[in-house]
Design an enzyme around this catalytic site. Structure first.
Site, PDB file in Angstrom:
ATOM      1  N   GLU A 281       0.823  -1.210   0.000  1.00  0.00           N
ATOM      2  CA  GLU A 281       0.000   0.000   0.000  1.00  0.00           C
ATOM      3  C   GLU A 281       0.857   1.259   0.000  1.00  0.00           C
ATOM      4  O   GLU A 281       0.491   2.279  -0.603  1.00  0.00           O
ATOM      5  CB  GLU A 281      -0.946  -0.003   1.192  1.00  0.00           C
ATOM      6  N   ASP A 364       3.542  -4.818  -5.628  1.00  0.00           N
ATOM      7  CA  ASP A 364       3.999  -6.118  -5.129  1.00  0.00           C
ATOM      8  C   ASP A 364       5.522  -6.213  -5.177  1.00  0.00           C
ATOM      9  O   ASP A 364       6.171  -6.701  -4.236  1.00  0.00           O
ATOM     10  CB  ASP A 364       3.385  -7.253  -5.952  1.00  0.00           C
TER      11      ASP A 364
END
Length: 424
Positions: A281, A364
């Site tokens: 995030e 990611d």
């Protein structure tokens, strides 16, 4: 009358044919199996789901995807019927008879159209809610679910009424350039909505508070400091009363930007898994994905409003009698406006989803570098998939039109590639 009846039958028949085709594709045509070369690996759901959960994940995903693909065309059918039946014209006349000021007439029209749409689609929403309950995804009691629906109705109505009142005022003032002026006004409006979202709109649905686990918060803040993100708090939201799914996200802009964790995520993942999710995030903040998303949204809005202007004028010119529309300037043309914008938004899904998937992949990759814990990444992806009953390898059309994230198969494969690179 004959032409309208013929239109009704043709439109409804096309919808049924489309819905049947989507059903065959999702339930019988699409291959969602794991490649043979990956069976028995961490990508294979049989290694971390029991047989019942695996069966439920396939069935529930197919049902949820089916609802997604029929919901938007069902809206198109609704807007078309409101026009062809003459209901839109009657709502316009009703508003003009009830109110003297134009903005009140427009607001009244939007209210009755919104209410009608809410009532018509409520059974479909309820069916989705009941299915979610039956599969153990939703934990929400009916009164809470209905309250959320009513809140959403009033929030959506308020936003829509403001936008429509301004747009139709611009259409009256500048029939040729309304789309450009409307787009220019959408820039501050979009930023304003994004700014107030975390502190005004989101709390209407759920309770937000600083993360209660202070030891975990220290770890997350240390990770934020490493990423050079200025923040004092991570927010927790009470979602366990509504769902068993897991989630975390970044929201807001400027001083109101927040990193938010669902309490279900906190109770289901260990600290290492949560830190991986948080690092993911944080990348959205570091690479300014929210601002890039706003820029992309505004660009699509400009193109969309221009195309809507051209398309509406053409339809009214050639099919005005069928849709009972005399002019684009009358509020009775709103269902046509909403129909066209809905079609354009649906058509833009592959583009916006592709951009989002690229950003999610980068997030990611960033999280793997920040935490250097591929094992936590894999187990977090597995738990996210299991809790949401999502397919590891969804069908192509689902990836294209619905998935804003890479599939769990692709995300775990990315982790495996990272491990190979580290071993070299």
């Amino acid at each position: 009358m004959f032409v309208r009846k013929k239109w009704f039958l043709a439109a409804f028949g096309l919808f049924l044919l489309y819905a049947f085709s989507i059903y065959i594709y999702l339930f019988h045509g699409a291959d969602t199996s794991i490649p043979d070369s990956l069976k028995g690996t961490s990508v294979d759901p049989m290694t971390f789901m029991d047989s019942k959960t695996l069966e439920n994940s396939e069935t529930y995903s197919k049902i949820r995807n089916f609802f997604f693909f029929i919901s938007t065309p069902l809206e198109w059918l609704f807007f078309g019927m409101v026009l062809v039946s003459g209901l839109s014209k009657r709502l316009d006349r009703w508003g003009r008879d009830s109110w003297k000021r134009q903005f009140m007439q427009t607001g009244a029209y939007v209210f009755w159209l919104s209410l009608l749409m809410f009532v018509v689609f409520l059974p479909l929403s309820y069916l989705r809610y009941k299915i979610s309950l039956s599969y153990g995804i939703s934990t929400q009691v009916f009164s809470s679910w209905m309250k959320d629906n009513l809140i959403e109705f009033w929030v959506d109505y308020t936003m829509t009424a403001i936008v429509v009142i301004v747009l139709y005022w611009l259409i009256h003032k500048s029939p040729k350039r309304w789309w450009l002026f409307g787009w220019l006004l959408s820039i501050p409006f979009t930023i304003f909505v994004m700014f107030i979202q975390p502190v005004v709109i989101d709390p209407l649905y759920n309770e937000f508070y600083p993360l209660q686990d202070k030891e975990l918060e220290e770890k997350i803040l240390a990770l934020a400091a490493k990423a050079e993100i200025p923040t004092d708090h991570v927010y927790e939201v009470n979602m366990s009363e509504k769902t068993n799914s897991l989630n975390a996200y970044v929201t807001g802009v400027g001083a109101n930007s927040r990193i938010v964790l669902w309490d279900t995520t906190l109770s289901s993942l260990d600290d290492d898994e949560i830190l991986f999710i948080m690092a993911h995030e944080m990348n959205h903040y570091v690479e300014k994905h929210i601002y890039l998303g706003i820029a992309g949204y505004l660009l699509l809005t400009l193109v969309g409003l221009w195309l809507t202007d051209k398309w509406m004028k053409r339809v009214i010119r050639k099919r005005g009698e069928l849709y009972q529309l005399e002019s684009m300037q009358k509020i009775s043309s709103l269902p046509l406006f909403l129909l066209i914008t809905s079609i354009l938004l649906f058509a833009a899904n592959p583009i916006t989803n592709y951009v989002s998937r690229v950003q999610e992949t980068r997030a990611d990759q960033y999280a793997l570098k920040m935490t250097d814990n591929p094992e936590a990444a894999v187990t977090s992806f597995q738990k996210l998939s299991e809790s949401g009953l999502s397919q590891m390898n969804p069908p192509f059309l689902v990836k294209l039109f619905r998935n804003s994230h890479p599939s769990m198969l692709e995300r775990i494969q990315l982790v495996k590639e990272y491990e190979k690179m580290q071993d070299k």
